[in-house]
Design an enzyme around this catalytic site. Structure first.
Site, mmCIF file in Angstrom:
data_model
loop_
_atom_site.group_PDB
_atom_site.id
_atom_site.type_symbol
_atom_site.label_atom_id
_atom_site.label_comp_id
_atom_site.label_asym_id
_atom_site.label_seq_id
_atom_site.Cartn_x
_atom_site.Cartn_y
_atom_site.Cartn_z
ATOM 1 N N ARG A 178 -7.140 -2.927 9.263
ATOM 2 C CA ARG A 178 -7.652 -4.300 9.142
ATOM 3 C C ARG A 178 -7.231 -5.155 10.336
ATOM 4 O O ARG A 178 -7.992 -5.993 10.823
ATOM 5 C CB ARG A 178 -7.162 -4.931 7.832
ATOM 6 C CG ARG A 178 -7.767 -6.289 7.520
ATOM 7 C CD ARG A 178 -7.336 -6.821 6.168
ATOM 8 N NE ARG A 178 -5.900 -7.016 6.075
ATOM 9 C CZ ARG A 178 -5.089 -6.272 5.327
ATOM 10 N NH1 ARG A 178 -5.564 -5.294 4.600
ATOM 11 N NH2 ARG A 178 -3.792 -6.520 5.295
ATOM 12 N N LYS A 184 -26.641 14.467 26.114
ATOM 13 C CA LYS A 184 -25.836 14.495 24.892
ATOM 14 C C LYS A 184 -26.767 14.326 23.696
ATOM 15 O O LYS A 184 -27.715 13.541 23.757
ATOM 16 C CB LYS A 184 -24.805 13.358 24.897
ATOM 17 C CG LYS A 184 -23.432 13.721 25.391
ATOM 18 C CD LYS A 184 -22.502 12.520 25.264
ATOM 19 C CE LYS A 184 -21.058 12.867 25.611
ATOM 20 N NZ LYS A 184 -20.421 13.662 24.565
ATOM 21 N N GLY A 191 0.816 -1.207 0.000
ATOM 22 C CA GLY A 191 0.000 0.000 0.000
ATOM 23 C C GLY A 191 0.850 1.257 0.000
ATOM 24 O O GLY A 191 1.898 1.306 0.645
ATOM 25 N N ARG A 202 0.960 -5.296 -6.357
ATOM 26 C CA ARG A 202 1.016 -6.633 -5.766
ATOM 27 C C ARG A 202 1.639 -7.566 -6.802
ATOM 28 O O ARG A 202 1.522 -7.350 -7.998
ATOM 29 C CB ARG A 202 -0.388 -7.135 -5.405
ATOM 30 C CG ARG A 202 -1.208 -6.135 -4.593
ATOM 31 C CD ARG A 202 -0.698 -5.959 -3.182
ATOM 32 N NE ARG A 202 -1.525 -5.010 -2.432
ATOM 33 C CZ ARG A 202 -1.294 -4.637 -1.189
ATOM 34 N NH1 ARG A 202 -0.243 -5.122 -0.542
ATOM 35 N NH2 ARG A 202 -2.084 -3.787 -0.573
ATOM 36 N N ASP A 211 -0.661 2.285 8.611
ATOM 37 C CA ASP A 211 -1.235 1.551 9.736
ATOM 38 C C ASP A 211 -0.417 1.656 11.029
ATOM 39 O O ASP A 211 -0.947 1.410 12.114
ATOM 40 C CB ASP A 211 -1.400 0.067 9.381
ATOM 41 C CG ASP A 211 -2.480 -0.151 8.335
ATOM 42 O OD1 ASP A 211 -3.435 0.641 8.305
ATOM 43 O OD2 ASP A 211 -2.366 -1.097 7.541
ATOM 44 N N ALA A 257 15.378 10.850 -0.219
ATOM 45 C CA ALA A 257 16.491 10.740 0.726
ATOM 46 C C ALA A 257 17.423 9.588 0.360
ATOM 47 O O ALA A 257 18.650 9.700 0.483
ATOM 48 C CB ALA A 257 15.948 10.561 2.144
ATOM 49 N N THR A 290 3.876 2.573 5.740
ATOM 50 C CA THR A 290 2.495 2.120 5.863
ATOM 51 C C THR A 290 1.749 3.067 6.785
ATOM 52 O O THR A 290 2.284 3.475 7.817
ATOM 53 C CB THR A 290 2.400 0.686 6.416
ATOM 54 O OG1 THR A 290 1.027 0.397 6.751
ATOM 55 C CG2 THR A 290 3.252 0.493 7.647
ATOM 56 N N ASP A 293 4.958 -5.382 6.171
ATOM 57 C CA ASP A 293 5.396 -6.739 6.495
ATOM 58 C C ASP A 293 5.410 -7.667 5.285
ATOM 59 O O ASP A 293 6.281 -8.532 5.174
ATOM 60 C CB ASP A 293 4.554 -7.336 7.627
ATOM 61 C CG ASP A 293 3.059 -7.307 7.347
ATOM 62 O OD1 ASP A 293 2.656 -6.822 6.275
ATOM 63 O OD2 ASP A 293 2.295 -7.774 8.203
ATOM 64 N N ASP A 352 1.663 -0.324 12.289
ATOM 65 C CA ASP A 352 1.579 -1.585 13.029
ATOM 66 C C ASP A 352 2.843 -2.436 12.931
ATOM 67 O O ASP A 352 2.820 -3.623 13.262
ATOM 68 C CB ASP A 352 0.380 -2.400 12.534
ATOM 69 C CG ASP A 352 0.432 -2.690 11.036
ATOM 70 O OD1 ASP A 352 1.315 -2.130 10.345
ATOM 71 O OD2 ASP A 352 -0.404 -3.471 10.550
#
Length: 323
Positions: free
Chosen positions: A172, A214, A11, A72, A128, A22, A126, A103, A130
């Site tokens: 995800r 509220k 992604g 991909r 994410d 860089a 990424t 990953d 993660d």
């Protein structure tokens, strides 16, 4: 080491271009020839390899996406595909690789090194956030700021119409985007894959909020939550509270686009240089990252297999601040 190549895979993320810039300029600064590979592993197999100069990366630091494109590639999962990729790299005399991705990218690079011995260093690209081995990944800061900007606008209309908005953000397998969006966006509820938030808990929180007068609510849903998508969760809650005026907004790929923030440009630049210098130092199969403001190199195998846990204090903050 005389020649290296850089590619982006998986992604896209804001700041990838700053990282490419860089890497190219750091390589030239250190007397190396540098090549770009278009479309990740697919381009490596198809021979989409070209020499890059300093001018190749002019005026890209502020651009989102990746000038090297991304794709991909099922062929790279085969030994024959990896052999073709290796043969193409050898045609250009490439001694080392810099992979910008996550990953999946690093898993491929690890196997490639085991089979053919071309050292690769990864830059964590990424949204994410993660990946184990770095506090922040390239693109994360921009993504959460993009999402919060949208949530602020949703809050305005939620308040005007006294509605409950279920806002789905990317994630995800991780709540790293959802958590800061919930805190920074003033959400009452957050639902992430790492913790179980039941529909009954959502219903209870909404009813408690109404009892305190509220009139509007924001529920942030990570796309991988165990209760389902934002659409599915909203439908489940609606069954329990038929009178609820609810709307769903899926932010989707808007979170991946746009000009990178200052923080992402700085991080991408720092890690791009670290990747080149790591190759020159003899590093291989590691990811460059920043942990506690210090540069570290983490083996791909750890980055791939170890879980980067969510700090439970962050979830607790939402409970406190939504009172």
């Amino acid at each position: 080491m005389n020649k290296i190549a850089v590619f982006s895979s998986g992604g896209d993320a804001p700041g990838m271009n700053a990282c490419i810039r860089a890497i190219v300029r750091s390589a030239i600064y250190n007397g190396l020839e540098v090549y770009g590979i278009r479309r990740g592993y697919s381009g490596m197999i198809k021979g989409e390899i070209f020499k890059m100069e300093s001018s190749s990366v002019s005026n890209i630091i502020q651009r989102g996406g990746t000038i090297l494109k991304s794709a991909r590639c099922k062929e790279f999962t085969t030994k024959e595909g990896r052999q073709q990729a290796y043969d193409n790299l050898k045609k250009f005399g490439i001694d080392g690789l810099v992979a910008i991705g996550g990953d999946g990218t690093f898993t491929g690079a690890n196997i490639f090194y085991e089979e053919f011995g071309i050292p690769t260093i990864g830059a964590p690209g990424t949204i994410d956030n993660d990946l184990y081995g770095t506090d922040y990944t390239i693109g994360y800061d921009t993504a959460i700021n993009t999402a919060i900007n949208a949530i602020d606008k949703i809050r305005d209309t939620a308040d005007s119409h006294e509605r409950v908005f279920f806002v789905e953000v990317m994630g995800r397998d991780s709540g790293y985007i959802a958590i800061p969006c919930a805190v920074g966006g003033g959400a009452e509820i957050v639902m992430i894959p790492e913790t179980k938030t039941t529909i009954s808990k959502v219903v209870e929180t909404l009813r408690t909020g109404w009892s305190r007068s509220k009139t509007s609510f924001i529920v942030i849903v990570a796309e991988g939550d165990e209760e389902g998508t934002a659409v599915e969760i909203a439908a489940k809650v609606q069954k329990e509270i038929p009178q609820m005026d609810a709307r769903v907004t899926i932010l989707g790929h808007v979170q991946r686009g746009g000009a990178p923030s200052a923080a992402d440009r700085m991080l991408a630049s720092q890690l791009g240089i670290a990747c080149v210098e790591g190759l020159l130092q003899g590093q291989a199969c590691v990811m460059a990252g920043i942990v506690n403001s210090q540069l570290v190199y983490t083996p791909f195998i750890d980055t791939i297999s170890k879980v980067k846990a969510i700090n439970p204090t962050m979830s607790r903050m939402i409970d406190i601040l939504s009172v």
